[in-house]
Design a protein around this motif. Sequence first.
Motif, PDB file in Angstrom:
ATOM      1  N   ALA A  35       0.856  -1.208   0.000  1.00 47.19           N
ATOM      2  CA  ALA A  35       0.000   0.000   0.000  1.00 47.19           C
ATOM      3  C   ALA A  35       0.883   1.246   0.000  1.00 47.19           C
ATOM      4  O   ALA A  35       0.606   2.220  -0.701  1.00 47.19           O
ATOM      5  CB  ALA A  35      -0.923  -0.007   1.208  1.00 47.19           C
ATOM      6  N   GLN A  36       1.982   1.224   0.775  1.00 47.68           N
ATOM      7  CA  GLN A  36       2.898   2.367   0.821  1.00 47.68           C
ATOM      8  C   GLN A  36       3.513   2.602  -0.563  1.00 47.68           C
ATOM      9  O   GLN A  36       3.636   3.736  -1.013  1.00 47.68           O
ATOM     10  CB  GLN A  36       3.988   2.105   1.884  1.00 47.68           C
ATOM     11  CG  GLN A  36       5.133   3.106   1.899  1.00 47.68           C
ATOM     12  CD  GLN A  36       4.707   4.530   2.266  1.00 47.68           C
ATOM     13  OE1 GLN A  36       3.628   4.737   2.816  1.00 47.68           O
ATOM     14  NE2 GLN A  36       5.529   5.500   1.945  1.00 47.68           N
ATOM     15  N   ARG A  60       2.179   1.896  -3.451  1.00 48.79           N
ATOM     16  CA  ARG A  60       1.185   2.512  -4.342  1.00 48.79           C
ATOM     17  C   ARG A  60       1.071   4.016  -4.045  1.00 48.79           C
ATOM     18  O   ARG A  60       1.042   4.838  -4.951  1.00 48.79           O
ATOM     19  CB  ARG A  60      -0.186   1.847  -4.160  1.00 48.79           C
ATOM     20  CG  ARG A  60      -1.184   2.398  -5.148  1.00 48.79           C
ATOM     21  CD  ARG A  60      -2.522   1.713  -5.061  1.00 48.79           C
ATOM     22  NE  ARG A  60      -2.408   0.280  -5.260  1.00 48.79           N
ATOM     23  CZ  ARG A  60      -3.455  -0.536  -5.348  1.00 48.79           C
ATOM     24  NH1 ARG A  60      -4.666  -0.065  -5.244  1.00 48.79           N
ATOM     25  NH2 ARG A  60      -3.297  -1.825  -5.539  1.00 48.79           N
ATOM     26  N   GLY A  61       1.062   4.343  -2.772  1.00 45.35           N
ATOM     27  CA  GLY A  61       0.981   5.751  -2.392  1.00 45.35           C
ATOM     28  C   GLY A  61       2.185   6.534  -2.902  1.00 45.35           C
ATOM     29  O   GLY A  61       2.046   7.602  -3.484  1.00 45.35           O
ATOM     30  N   LEU A 113      -5.639   6.365   4.552  1.00 43.94           N
ATOM     31  CA  LEU A 113      -5.137   5.143   3.901  1.00 43.94           C
ATOM     32  C   LEU A 113      -6.122   3.970   4.014  1.00 43.94           C
ATOM     33  O   LEU A 113      -5.766   2.865   4.427  1.00 43.94           O
ATOM     34  CB  LEU A 113      -3.785   4.732   4.531  1.00 43.94           C
ATOM     35  CG  LEU A 113      -2.537   5.495   4.155  1.00 43.94           C
ATOM     36  CD1 LEU A 113      -2.656   6.995   4.236  1.00 43.94           C
ATOM     37  CD2 LEU A 113      -1.373   5.068   5.038  1.00 43.94           C
ATOM     38  N   ASP A 138      -9.462   1.459   2.564  1.00 44.11           N
ATOM     39  CA  ASP A 138      -9.914   0.868   1.302  1.00 44.11           C
ATOM     40  C   ASP A 138     -11.333   1.326   0.994  1.00 44.11           C
ATOM     41  O   ASP A 138     -12.061   1.799   1.881  1.00 44.11           O
ATOM     42  CB  ASP A 138      -9.792  -0.664   1.345  1.00 44.11           C
ATOM     43  CG  ASP A 138     -10.982  -1.327   1.961  1.00 44.11           C
ATOM     44  OD1 ASP A 138     -11.610  -2.173   1.316  1.00 44.11           O
ATOM     45  OD2 ASP A 138     -11.302  -0.968   3.118  1.00 44.11           O
ATOM     46  N   GLY A 139     -11.684   1.226  -0.286  1.00 44.81           N
ATOM     47  CA  GLY A 139     -12.930   1.800  -0.783  1.00 44.81           C
ATOM     48  C   GLY A 139     -14.194   1.233  -0.161  1.00 44.81           C
ATOM     49  O   GLY A 139     -15.153   1.968   0.097  1.00 44.81           O
ATOM     50  N   ASP A 144      -5.609  10.138   1.030  1.00 45.40           N
ATOM     51  CA  ASP A 144      -5.238   9.116   0.052  1.00 45.40           C
ATOM     52  C   ASP A 144      -4.547   9.789  -1.126  1.00 45.40           C
ATOM     53  O   ASP A 144      -5.117  10.680  -1.758  1.00 45.40           O
ATOM     54  CB  ASP A 144      -6.510   8.387  -0.412  1.00 45.40           C
ATOM     55  CG  ASP A 144      -6.195   7.145  -1.231  1.00 45.40           C
ATOM     56  OD1 ASP A 144      -5.152   7.115  -1.908  1.00 45.40           O
ATOM     57  OD2 ASP A 144      -7.009   6.207  -1.207  1.00 45.40           O
ATOM     58  N   LEU A 145      -3.320   9.353  -1.403  1.00 45.59           N
ATOM     59  CA  LEU A 145      -2.550   9.970  -2.487  1.00 45.59           C
ATOM     60  C   LEU A 145      -3.098   9.666  -3.873  1.00 45.59           C
ATOM     61  O   LEU A 145      -2.729  10.331  -4.839  1.00 45.59           O
ATOM     62  CB  LEU A 145      -1.094   9.501  -2.395  1.00 45.59           C
ATOM     63  CG  LEU A 145      -0.219  10.304  -1.453  1.00 45.59           C
ATOM     64  CD1 LEU A 145       1.017   9.512  -1.043  1.00 45.59           C
ATOM     65  CD2 LEU A 145       0.192  11.624  -2.069  1.00 45.59           C
ATOM     66  N   ASN A 146      -3.953   8.662  -3.966  1.00 42.57           N
ATOM     67  CA  ASN A 146      -4.495   8.291  -5.281  1.00 42.57           C
ATOM     68  C   ASN A 146      -5.854   8.975  -5.502  1.00 42.57           C
ATOM     69  O   ASN A 146      -6.858   8.564  -4.922  1.00 42.57           O
ATOM     70  CB  ASN A 146      -4.633   6.760  -5.329  1.00 42.57           C
ATOM     71  CG  ASN A 146      -5.223   6.294  -6.636  1.00 42.57           C
ATOM     72  OD1 ASN A 146      -5.502   7.108  -7.533  1.00 42.57           O
ATOM     73  ND2 ASN A 146      -5.414   4.983  -6.757  1.00 42.57           N
ATOM     74  N   SER A 150      -8.699   6.529  -6.543  1.00 39.46           N
ATOM     75  CA  SER A 150      -9.108   5.368  -5.736  1.00 39.46           C
ATOM     76  C   SER A 150     -10.597   5.453  -5.412  1.00 39.46           C
ATOM     77  O   SER A 150     -11.183   6.543  -5.420  1.00 39.46           O
ATOM     78  CB  SER A 150      -8.297   5.297  -4.444  1.00 39.46           C
ATOM     79  OG  SER A 150      -8.758   6.270  -3.526  1.00 39.46           O
ATOM     80  N   ARG A 151     -11.189   4.303  -5.115  1.00 39.24           N
ATOM     81  CA  ARG A 151     -12.615   4.288  -4.740  1.00 39.24           C
ATOM     82  C   ARG A 151     -12.801   5.104  -3.466  1.00 39.24           C
ATOM     83  O   ARG A 151     -13.779   5.821  -3.315  1.00 39.24           O
ATOM     84  CB  ARG A 151     -13.096   2.844  -4.550  1.00 39.24           C
ATOM     85  CG  ARG A 151     -13.199   2.085  -5.855  1.00 39.24           C
ATOM     86  CD  ARG A 151     -13.544   0.638  -5.607  1.00 39.24           C
ATOM     87  NE  ARG A 151     -12.602   0.037  -4.665  1.00 39.24           N
ATOM     88  CZ  ARG A 151     -12.910  -0.825  -3.735  1.00 39.24           C
ATOM     89  NH1 ARG A 151     -14.159  -1.213  -3.586  1.00 39.24           N
ATOM     90  NH2 ARG A 151     -12.003  -1.327  -2.932  1.00 39.24           N
ATOM     91  N   THR A 152     -11.828   5.005  -2.545  1.00 37.50           N
ATOM     92  CA  THR A 152     -11.932   5.765  -1.295  1.00 37.50           C
ATOM     93  C   THR A 152     -12.030   7.264  -1.588  1.00 37.50           C
ATOM     94  O   THR A 152     -12.925   7.940  -1.079  1.00 37.50           O
ATOM     95  CB  THR A 152     -10.687   5.499  -0.412  1.00 37.50           C
ATOM     96  OG1 THR A 152     -10.561   4.100  -0.236  1.00 37.50           O
ATOM     97  CG2 THR A 152     -10.800   6.181   0.926  1.00 37.50           C
ATOM     98  N   ASP A 166      -2.918  13.788  -0.515  1.00 43.66           N
ATOM     99  CA  ASP A 166      -1.610  14.241  -0.045  1.00 43.66           C
ATOM    100  C   ASP A 166      -0.977  13.100   0.752  1.00 43.66           C
ATOM    101  O   ASP A 166      -1.680  12.202   1.242  1.00 43.66           O
ATOM    102  CB  ASP A 166      -1.782  15.482   0.862  1.00 43.66           C
ATOM    103  CG  ASP A 166      -0.499  16.300   0.982  1.00 43.66           C
ATOM    104  OD1 ASP A 166       0.503  15.964   0.326  1.00 43.66           O
ATOM    105  OD2 ASP A 166      -0.516  17.297   1.738  1.00 43.66           O
ATOM    106  N   ASN A 167       0.346  13.162   0.893  1.00 43.23           N
ATOM    107  CA  ASN A 167       1.026  12.153   1.695  1.00 43.23           C
ATOM    108  C   ASN A 167       0.637  12.347   3.156  1.00 43.23           C
ATOM    109  O   ASN A 167       0.655  13.487   3.659  1.00 43.23           O
ATOM    110  CB  ASN A 167       2.539  12.309   1.519  1.00 43.23           C
ATOM    111  CG  ASN A 167       3.277  11.082   2.009  1.00 43.23           C
ATOM    112  OD1 ASN A 167       2.943  10.524   3.055  1.00 43.23           O
ATOM    113  ND2 ASN A 167       4.246  10.650   1.247  1.00 43.23           N
ATOM    114  N   ILE A 168       0.336  11.257   3.831  1.00 39.99           N
ATOM    115  CA  ILE A 168      -0.077  11.361   5.238  1.00 39.99           C
ATOM    116  C   ILE A 168       0.994  12.053   6.085  1.00 39.99           C
ATOM    117  O   ILE A 168       0.666  12.738   7.064  1.00 39.99           O
ATOM    118  CB  ILE A 168      -0.440   9.970   5.810  1.00 39.99           C
ATOM    119  CG1 ILE A 168      -1.148  10.134   7.148  1.00 39.99           C
ATOM    120  CG2 ILE A 168       0.758   9.058   5.908  1.00 39.99           C
ATOM    121  CD1 ILE A 168      -1.764   8.891   7.689  1.00 39.99           C
TER     122      ILE A 168
END
Length: 269
Positions: A36-37, A39-40, A160, A162-163, A180-182, A185-187, A197-199
């Motif tokens: 996950a990290q 992907r971010g 971070l 999931d959707g 969420d950096l994406n 994403s569904r989230t 943004d990065n956490i």
Amino acid sequence: MTDIPESHPRYASLVARERVTEGVKRGFTSCQGLIAQGRGECFDYLLGERTTYSAEAATKAAAALLLLAERPALSVNGNVAALVPEEIVALANALAIPLEVNLFHRSEERVKKIAELLLEKGAKEVMGEHPDASVPGLEHARALATRGGIYDADVVLIPLEDGDRCEALTAMGKKVIAIDLNPLSRTARKATVSIVDNILRAVPHLTDQVRQLSALPRTDLERMVQEYDNEKVLRDAVQEIQDHLNRQFSCTCTHRRRGAESTISLADK
Ligand code: ATP
């Protein structure tokens, strides 16, 4: 942890990798958390590893939403605990609200370790070790929640996440803030407010905003929330990625064509 020189151009990213790896070694982050990290990180790279204007707008709206909430709650998973333990505790303490450990790959041992870590970092109250309710629409372990925490909250911060869980919490009528950096994403697309943004940057920034906006009257905060448009913010985030890539491509061409008078950018194609 490995000694990483601060002068390294990818310093922040390497430190984040070290923290997540350390989280796995210490038993509060799952192996899947490493992926996950990754992907971010990829999306952070595309964004230019900076807080964009759209993320800034989302962070302000998120702070307003948290300040207006009657029963806000903050969800913490293994990656959040590894990356920003002190910072998430500082946010909870600034709002005087509880933290709740909630894991996709739940194990009682991991929940306990994360709760202990957060308490060690100064958290006043950490829920999640004794869930007594279920979020409808999710299968058993992922549905677990606590009354007085996420289950009864009107506003929930889910970094971070999931959707499916984001969608299930929204379906319960809650306002959901995602980090969420994406932006695809569904989230990010299901949340009420999505901070792309990065956490590592987002949580301290959100705490600053909470402190600054707490001086404003409720009517101002309500107006900020009403004027916020999450779909537009996500479109802007995608545009900011495109603009960043165009600038990168244009620079690369300039370097390659030494002495050339003009530069080539994607926009010229
Ligand atoms: P969805 O189900 O929402 O489509 P997903 O399947 O990608 O998302 P996960 O694999 O659980 O969800 O990953 C969590 C999300 O967290 C990813 O979208 C990833 O971009 C994001 N992420 C990972 N690390 C960070 C970080 N350091 N800061 C912000 N976001 C991050």
